[in-house]
Write an enzyme that holds these catalytic residues in place. Structure first.
Site, PDB file in Angstrom:
ATOM      1  N   ARG A 313       0.867  -1.187   0.000  1.00 21.33           N
ATOM      2  CA  ARG A 313       0.000   0.000   0.000  1.00 21.33           C
ATOM      3  C   ARG A 313       0.899   1.231   0.000  1.00 21.33           C
ATOM      4  O   ARG A 313       1.439   1.624   1.023  1.00 21.33           O
ATOM      5  CB  ARG A 313      -0.892  -0.015   1.259  1.00 21.33           C
ATOM      6  CG  ARG A 313      -2.101   0.918   1.164  1.00 21.33           C
ATOM      7  CD  ARG A 313      -2.748   1.099   2.525  1.00 21.33           C
ATOM      8  NE  ARG A 313      -1.987   2.048   3.312  1.00 21.33           N
ATOM      9  CZ  ARG A 313      -1.888   2.040   4.641  1.00 21.33           C
ATOM     10  NH1 ARG A 313      -2.504   1.131   5.347  1.00 21.33           N
ATOM     11  NH2 ARG A 313      -1.171   2.952   5.268  1.00 21.33           N
ATOM     12  N   HIS A 317      -3.857   4.700   4.266  1.00 18.33           N
ATOM     13  CA  HIS A 317      -5.026   3.811   4.226  1.00 18.33           C
ATOM     14  C   HIS A 317      -6.210   4.538   3.581  1.00 18.33           C
ATOM     15  O   HIS A 317      -6.885   4.005   2.717  1.00 18.33           O
ATOM     16  CB  HIS A 317      -5.369   3.386   5.656  1.00 18.33           C
ATOM     17  CG  HIS A 317      -6.675   2.684   5.784  1.00 18.33           C
ATOM     18  ND1 HIS A 317      -6.855   1.388   5.371  1.00 18.33           N
ATOM     19  CD2 HIS A 317      -7.885   3.107   6.258  1.00 18.33           C
ATOM     20  CE1 HIS A 317      -8.127   1.030   5.593  1.00 18.33           C
ATOM     21  NE2 HIS A 317      -8.753   2.053   6.120  1.00 18.33           N
ATOM     22  N   TYR A 326       3.332   5.889  11.641  1.00 21.39           N
ATOM     23  CA  TYR A 326       3.469   4.491  12.078  1.00 21.39           C
ATOM     24  C   TYR A 326       4.385   3.609  11.227  1.00 21.39           C
ATOM     25  O   TYR A 326       4.667   2.485  11.596  1.00 21.39           O
ATOM     26  CB  TYR A 326       2.091   3.821  12.227  1.00 21.39           C
ATOM     27  CG  TYR A 326       1.191   3.891  10.997  1.00 21.39           C
ATOM     28  CD1 TYR A 326       1.353   3.026   9.922  1.00 21.39           C
ATOM     29  CD2 TYR A 326       0.147   4.817  10.928  1.00 21.39           C
ATOM     30  CE1 TYR A 326       0.520   3.074   8.822  1.00 21.39           C
ATOM     31  CE2 TYR A 326      -0.695   4.881   9.819  1.00 21.39           C
ATOM     32  CZ  TYR A 326      -0.501   4.007   8.778  1.00 21.39           C
ATOM     33  OH  TYR A 326      -1.328   4.063   7.688  1.00 21.39           O
TER      34      TYR A 326
HETATM   35  C1  LIG Z   1     -15.589  -5.654  10.964  1.00 18.65           C
HETATM   36  C2  LIG Z   1     -14.743  -4.417  10.895  1.00 18.65           C
HETATM   37  N1  LIG Z   1     -13.742  -4.244  11.780  1.00 18.65           N
HETATM   38  C3  LIG Z   1     -12.965  -3.140  11.718  1.00 18.65           C
HETATM   39  C4  LIG Z   1     -13.202  -2.169  10.785  1.00 18.65           C
HETATM   40  C5  LIG Z   1     -12.323  -0.910  10.730  1.00 18.65           C
HETATM   41  N2  LIG Z   1     -11.396  -1.007   9.605  1.00 18.65           N
HETATM   42  C6  LIG Z   1     -11.669  -0.427   8.408  1.00 18.65           C
HETATM   43  S1  LIG Z   1     -10.490  -0.710   7.274  1.00 18.65           S
HETATM   44  C7  LIG Z   1      -9.548  -1.592   8.356  1.00 18.65           C
HETATM   45  C8  LIG Z   1      -8.239  -2.209   7.917  1.00 18.65           C
HETATM   46  C9  LIG Z   1      -8.396  -3.335   6.960  1.00 18.65           C
HETATM   47  O1  LIG Z   1      -7.147  -3.755   6.490  1.00 18.65           O
HETATM   48  P1  LIG Z   1      -6.985  -4.839   5.349  1.00 18.65           P
HETATM   49  O2  LIG Z   1      -8.027  -5.895   5.473  1.00 18.65           O
HETATM   50  O3  LIG Z   1      -5.584  -5.306   5.347  1.00 18.65           O
HETATM   51  O4  LIG Z   1      -7.319  -4.040   4.009  1.00 18.65           O
HETATM   52  P2  LIG Z   1      -6.609  -2.753   3.381  1.00 18.65           P
HETATM   53  O5  LIG Z   1      -7.261  -1.549   4.008  1.00 18.65           O
HETATM   54  O6  LIG Z   1      -5.155  -2.828   3.688  1.00 18.65           O
HETATM   55  O7  LIG Z   1      -6.882  -2.788   1.925  1.00 18.65           O
HETATM   56  C10 LIG Z   1     -10.174  -1.657   9.618  1.00 18.65           C
HETATM   57  C11 LIG Z   1      -9.610  -2.340  10.785  1.00 18.65           C
HETATM   58  C12 LIG Z   1     -14.271  -2.373   9.877  1.00 18.65           C
HETATM   59  N3  LIG Z   1     -14.551  -1.500   8.915  1.00 18.65           N
HETATM   60  N4  LIG Z   1     -15.010  -3.506   9.956  1.00 18.65           N
END
Ligand SMILES: Cc1ncc(C[n+]2csc(CCOP(=O)(O)OP(=O)(O)O)c2C)c(N)n1
Length: 430
Positions: A313, A317, A326
């Site tokens: 990435r 985010h 971080y």
């Molecule tokens: C069930 C749930 N838990 C937590 C969140 C908060 N949240 C949104 S994006 C994210 C990170 C997800 O990371 P990843 O699956 O690696 O995908 P990326 O963003 O790196 O594409 C989190 C923890 C959420 N939206 N839904």
């Protein structure tokens, strides 16, 4: 019976993962052990998962250091296909750039880019049939560009303006398009996985030929939904591709918190008896080839595939965080698998079908077309300018006949607003 003497045992302790590099650190990825392009064998599409376990721990790569396509996974695309894929990835990036700036200008509340990950959605979409159903996460806008979804619809939603077909009821970037086989993006991570498997099972139950493909981040594979989906997919041999986009970070949590220190994400497949592939996600040709392999496998009743796309990435985010807080800023420069658009561009140049001048010209043209569409969308309003969906629409479209308690609530809310704005409601607040 006397309790056994445990005095010579060390106290139990937990391991708390810690990323290798933090802000200010020198990033060094030399320990990643990236195999050369072309060396990974390509099993038959009907291979038993047990006979191809090594692929869950390796890395399928097609483009070599000189940007030539090598080895058994070379999908041998035509010049036209290569250039179209390159253009679609570049368009996705141009769109992201403009929408990111729009957020900074206050025209929308929120935006998420997919910079550096364009191949994992665009090249995969190119390898699927147009009728196959996609269950994306919020970082697969590239699928919509690959399938020709009108950019203005995306912008209208991002600006929450009067043209937003979802009437401001979704987060700006959580698109949906039934016509384009793009299932509504859910903010609840990993819910798209059981939905994709269920859809694939229904397709098989109906005797259809369409398959499903789902995308999730590596962080989200820690969710229970991922695992129940994998169980159903394995048990019923569902015609589904389960993509894991391992971009190393889940907001500020590095991949180790989802299990990445212990094994690969593709290795999740081994435990379920599902075919697993680990693929260079910044190599558009490898992404295409892996999706094509898994699609052929699913379409011939040989079962599901879990594909880990190893990528990075490159940016934040979302518009709500600052990665400088971080992770090491050097990570992006040091990432050993480069940038997917740059690599495909160099491949096309090496083949003699493209050059730097044409690429620069195309970038300019794409930026201009995104800008022009943006201006059109802005005519229908941007965040906070009043040209959004009428206020009352928030009560509509859920029930065929609005129940009494919603009617009551709507009347109260509208009366309150009339009191607040006695000289008439601001534009757009019906
Ligand atoms: C069930 C749930 N838990 C937590 C969140 C908060 N949240 C949104 S994006 C994210 C990170 C997800 O990371 P990843 O699956 O690696 O995908 P990326 O963003 O790196 O594409 C989190 C923890 C959420 N939206 N839904």
């Amino acid at each position: 019976m006397a309790a056994p003497d445990k005095s010579n045992l060390p106290p139990l302790k937990l391991h708390v993962p810690e990323p290798k590099f933090r802000p200010g650190d020198t990033a060094d990825f030399s320990g990643l052990g990236i195999p050369d392009a072309g060396v990974t064998p390509r099993p038959d599409e009907s291979a038993a998962p047990d006979d191809m376990r090594d692929l869950a721990y390796g890395l399928v790569r097609v483009l070599d250091d000189d940007y030539r396509a090598v080895g058994p996974w070379d999908p041998r695309l035509s010049d036209e296909q290569l250039l179209e894929m390159l253009r679609t990835m570049a368009l996705t990036r141009a769109f992201d750039e403009r929408m990111f700036r729009a957020q900074r200008q206050g025209k929308t509340s929120f935006y998420m880019k997919c910079t550096g990950e364009e191949a994992t959605s665009v090249a995969a979409a190119f390898a699927l049939d147009r009728e196959d159903m996609c269950f994306p996460s919020y970082r697969q806008q590239g699928i919509l560009f690959a399938r020709g979804y009108p950019m203005i619809e995306m912008m209208n939603q991002i600006f929450s303006n009067s043209g937003d077909k979802l009437k401001g009821r979704q987060l700006p970037i959580m698109y949906c398009s039934r016509e384009d086989g793009f299932f509504t993006v859910s903010g609840n991570l990993a819910t798209q996985y059981p939905q994709a498997v269920g859809w694939a099972m229904a397709s098989a139950a109906k005797g259809d030929t369409r398959i499903a493909a789902a995308w999730t981040g590596e962080g989200s594979t820690a969710e229970g939904d991922f695992h129940s989906a994998a169980t159903f997919a394995a048990v019923y041999n569902a015609p589904v591709i389960m993509n894991i986009v391992n971009n190393q970070w889940a907001i500020s949590s590095f991949s180790g918190f989802a299990g990445g220190e212990r094994t690969t994400f593709a290795a999740r497949a081994v435990g379920y008896g599902i075919a697993g592939l680990r693929v260079d996600g910044n190599d558009a040709l490898a992404v295409y080839a892996a999706t094509q392999w898994a699609a052929n496998r699913a379409r011939t009743n040989n079962g599901p595939t879990i594909i880990e796309y190893f990528t990075y990435r490159s940016e934040a985010h979302s518009t709500s965080d600052d990665p400088n807080g971080y992770r090491s800023a050097q990570e992006r420069e040091e990432w050993p698998l480069g940038d997917p658009i740059d690599r495909l561009k160099r491949h096309c140049i090496a083949k003699g079908i493209w050059d730097e001048e044409r690429h620069a010209e195309q970038d300019k043209e794409l930026a201009e077309s995104v800008r022009a569409t943006g201006k059109e969308a802005e005519k229908l309003g941007v965040l906070g300018h009043g040209m959004h969906q009428p206020f009352r629409t928030m009560f509509e479209d859920v029930f065929e006949d609005m129940p009494w308690h919603l009617k009551e609530q709507a009347e109260m809310a509208i009366a309150e607003r009339k009191e607040k704005f006695p000289k008439g409601l601001p534009r757009g607040n019906g």
